[in-house]
Design a protein around this motif. Structure first.
Motif, PDB file in Angstrom:
ATOM      1  N   ILE A  33       0.846  -1.188   0.000  1.00 53.20           N
ATOM      2  CA  ILE A  33       0.000   0.000   0.000  1.00 53.20           C
ATOM      3  C   ILE A  33       0.888   1.247   0.000  1.00 53.20           C
ATOM      4  O   ILE A  33       1.829   1.343   0.788  1.00 53.20           O
ATOM      5  N   THR A  34       0.564   2.173  -0.891  1.00 51.23           N
ATOM      6  CA  THR A  34       1.341   3.395  -1.017  1.00 51.23           C
ATOM      7  C   THR A  34       0.480   4.619  -0.734  1.00 51.23           C
ATOM      8  O   THR A  34      -0.747   4.577  -0.873  1.00 51.23           O
ATOM      9  N   ASP A  35       1.142   5.693  -0.357  1.00 56.33           N
ATOM     10  CA  ASP A  35       0.461   6.964  -0.140  1.00 56.33           C
ATOM     11  C   ASP A  35      -0.012   7.493  -1.489  1.00 56.33           C
ATOM     12  O   ASP A  35       0.754   7.535  -2.448  1.00 56.33           O
ATOM     13  N   ARG A  36      -1.271   7.888  -1.579  1.00 59.78           N
ATOM     14  CA  ARG A  36      -1.809   8.308  -2.873  1.00 59.78           C
ATOM     15  C   ARG A  36      -1.206   9.610  -3.370  1.00 59.78           C
ATOM     16  O   ARG A  36      -1.189   9.854  -4.567  1.00 59.78           O
ATOM     17  N   ASP A  37      -0.697  10.438  -2.470  1.00 54.55           N
ATOM     18  CA  ASP A  37      -0.111  11.712  -2.891  1.00 54.55           C
ATOM     19  C   ASP A  37       1.357  11.588  -3.271  1.00 54.55           C
ATOM     20  O   ASP A  37       1.789  12.161  -4.268  1.00 54.55           O
ATOM     21  N   THR A  38       2.123  10.852  -2.473  1.00 50.07           N
ATOM     22  CA  THR A  38       3.573  10.782  -2.694  1.00 50.07           C
ATOM     23  C   THR A  38       4.010   9.516  -3.425  1.00 50.07           C
ATOM     24  O   THR A  38       5.110   9.473  -3.962  1.00 50.07           O
ATOM     25  N   GLY A  39       3.185   8.470  -3.398  1.00 52.13           N
ATOM     26  CA  GLY A  39       3.571   7.200  -3.998  1.00 52.13           C
ATOM     27  C   GLY A  39       4.509   6.393  -3.122  1.00 52.13           C
ATOM     28  O   GLY A  39       4.915   5.294  -3.485  1.00 52.13           O
ATOM     29  N   ARG A  40       4.851   6.904  -1.953  1.00 56.02           N
ATOM     30  CA  ARG A  40       5.761   6.214  -1.026  1.00 56.02           C
ATOM     31  C   ARG A  40       5.024   5.104  -0.292  1.00 56.02           C
ATOM     32  O   ARG A  40       3.854   5.230   0.052  1.00 56.02           O
ATOM     33  N   SER A  41       5.733   4.018  -0.031  1.00 55.87           N
ATOM     34  CA  SER A  41       5.167   2.906   0.727  1.00 55.87           C
ATOM     35  C   SER A  41       4.676   3.374   2.087  1.00 55.87           C
ATOM     36  O   SER A  41       5.311   4.219   2.731  1.00 55.87           O
ATOM     37  N   ARG A  42       3.558   2.814   2.527  1.00 56.28           N
ATOM     38  CA  ARG A  42       3.052   3.124   3.865  1.00 56.28           C
ATOM     39  C   ARG A  42       3.516   2.084   4.882  1.00 56.28           C
ATOM     40  O   ARG A  42       3.135   2.135   6.048  1.00 56.28           O
ATOM     41  N   GLY A  43       4.326   1.112   4.460  1.00 49.57           N
ATOM     42  CA  GLY A  43       4.918   0.152   5.383  1.00 49.57           C
ATOM     43  C   GLY A  43       4.065  -1.069   5.666  1.00 49.57           C
ATOM     44  O   GLY A  43       4.366  -1.830   6.579  1.00 49.57           O
ATOM     45  N   PHE A  44       3.007  -1.278   4.878  1.00 49.45           N
ATOM     46  CA  PHE A  44       2.213  -2.493   5.030  1.00 49.45           C
ATOM     47  C   PHE A  44       1.666  -2.912   3.675  1.00 49.45           C
ATOM     48  O   PHE A  44       1.697  -2.150   2.710  1.00 49.45           O
ATOM     49  N   GLY A  45       1.189  -4.150   3.623  1.00 47.18           N
ATOM     50  CA  GLY A  45       0.663  -4.660   2.364  1.00 47.18           C
ATOM     51  C   GLY A  45      -0.170  -5.907   2.571  1.00 47.18           C
ATOM     52  O   GLY A  45      -0.383  -6.353   3.713  1.00 47.18           O
ATOM     53  N   PHE A  46      -0.627  -6.457   1.463  1.00 49.40           N
ATOM     54  CA  PHE A  46      -1.484  -7.635   1.472  1.00 49.40           C
ATOM     55  C   PHE A  46      -0.987  -8.646   0.455  1.00 49.40           C
ATOM     56  O   PHE A  46      -0.520  -8.270  -0.621  1.00 49.40           O
ATOM     57  N   VAL A  47      -1.106  -9.905   0.811  1.00 51.12           N
ATOM     58  CA  VAL A  47      -0.809 -11.012  -0.104  1.00 51.12           C
ATOM     59  C   VAL A  47      -2.036 -11.892  -0.144  1.00 51.12           C
ATOM     60  O   VAL A  47      -2.606 -12.232   0.901  1.00 51.12           O
ATOM     61  N   GLU A  48      -2.442 -12.265  -1.342  1.00 52.28           N
ATOM     62  CA  GLU A  48      -3.581 -13.167  -1.526  1.00 52.28           C
ATOM     63  C   GLU A  48      -3.042 -14.521  -1.973  1.00 52.28           C
ATOM     64  O   GLU A  48      -2.308 -14.618  -2.958  1.00 52.28           O
ATOM     65  N   MET A  49      -3.411 -15.572  -1.194  1.00 50.67           N
ATOM     66  CA  MET A  49      -3.010 -16.944  -1.528  1.00 50.67           C
ATOM     67  C   MET A  49      -4.275 -17.798  -1.630  1.00 50.67           C
ATOM     68  O   MET A  49      -5.071 -17.816  -0.694  1.00 50.67           O
ATOM     69  N   PRO A  50      -4.472 -18.488  -2.774  1.00 58.34           N
ATOM     70  CA  PRO A  50      -5.703 -19.253  -2.954  1.00 58.34           C
ATOM     71  C   PRO A  50      -5.810 -20.483  -2.050  1.00 58.34           C
ATOM     72  O   PRO A  50      -6.907 -20.926  -1.734  1.00 58.34           O
ATOM     73  N   ASN A  51      -4.671 -21.021  -1.600  1.00 57.24           N
ATOM     74  CA  ASN A  51      -4.674 -22.211  -0.757  1.00 57.24           C
ATOM     75  C   ASN A  51      -4.530 -21.788   0.704  1.00 57.24           C
ATOM     76  O   ASN A  51      -3.499 -21.251   1.106  1.00 57.24           O
ATOM     77  N   ASP A  52      -5.574 -22.027   1.514  1.00 55.72           N
ATOM     78  CA  ASP A  52      -5.541 -21.630   2.923  1.00 55.72           C
ATOM     79  C   ASP A  52      -4.430 -22.321   3.702  1.00 55.72           C
ATOM     80  O   ASP A  52      -3.845 -21.731   4.610  1.00 55.72           O
TER      81      ASP A  52
END
Length: 100
Positions: A33-52
């Motif tokens: 996830i990035t800041d919409r104004d600066t494009g800099r990372s906000r230090g968190f993110g998401f990963v989607e994995m189909p296999n639980d």
């Protein structure tokens, strides 16, 4: 399974995050996830994995481990809550507010 990763290094990119989780199974997407104004990372993110199973294994192994110089936190992502627009959750300042 949607996985939330926090305390990421600000220089971490989507492809390196995807490669980290690919060791535990197929990765549908990896998004920092990035800041919409600066494009800099906000230090968190998401990963989607189909296999639980692979997703849970990744959480168990990677939580509280070092990745690119930072100790990351890895959890199952909680669903985003709806923001209420009932007038009570606006927050904000009060700068230059007139009192009558």
């Amino acid at each position: 399974m949607n996985i939330y990763i926090s305390n990421l290094n600000f220089s971490t990119r989507n492809d390196s995050l995807q490669a980290l989780f690919a060791e535990y199974g197929e990765v549908s997407s990896a998004n920092i996830i990035t800041d919409r104004d600066t494009g800099r990372s906000r230090g968190f993110g998401f990963v989607e994995m189909p296999n639980d199973g692979g997703g849970q294994q990744a959480i168990d192994v990677l939580n509280d481990t070092d990745f690119e110089g930072k100790t990351i936190t890895v959890n199952v992502a909680r669903p985003r809550t709806e923001r209420s627009n009932d007038g009570y959750n606006r927050g904000g300042g009060g700068y230059n507010r007139r009192r009558y």
